[in-house]
Design an enzyme around this catalytic site. Sequence first.
Site: not given
Ligand code: IMP
Ligand code: MG
Length: 169
Positions: A37, A92-94, A96-98, A100, A124
Amino acid sequence: MEILIDQQKLATRIRELGQQISEDYRGKSLICIGVLKGCVLFMSDLIRQIDGDVSIDFMGVSSYRGKESTGVVQITLDLRGNIEGKDVLIVEDIVDSGLTLQYLMQALQVRNPESLRIVTLLNKSECRKVEVPLDYVGFEIPNAFVVGYGLDLDERFRNLSHIAIYDGE
Ligand code: IMP
Ligand code: MG
């Protein structure tokens, strides 16, 4: 909570992203796919800054992060439309690990879009576990947990107009 990116800075940067995307897709039809969301506020502002033929669709994903961060991602809501032969931009909003986005890219690539790119409001990069090709990035941010402007902590704070660093309130 400390404000990391205020409303004004968000608006300015999103206008720039919109202009860049408008130029890159000039003469084409673009499908923006929001990842629910967190994307909702960013996407609604971004598409209003894109000058051209834009349609929207959404995907829902949930990431289960094990202690080893193997990143098991599940699609909880799929697209309504077909993307075969289309120019697709994931919103995407953010990142992080990549994990997703890596999963999502693979899931969409096999549907044979004409092109597949990514725009993320926040990056990030320090936290990256897998490489994902980010085509458009709003802001590079430090390794902190952020909320607001769509981003949540257990579904809270999505309604803030700015991005804040969550500090336990
Ligand atoms: P990834 O798969 O680790 O890149 O995670 C991505 C998802 O984790 C984002 O789409 C967010 O929903 C959530 N997420 C990662 N970091 C944050 C944060 O600092 N605040 C809120 N949600 C986050
Ligand atoms: Mg997200």
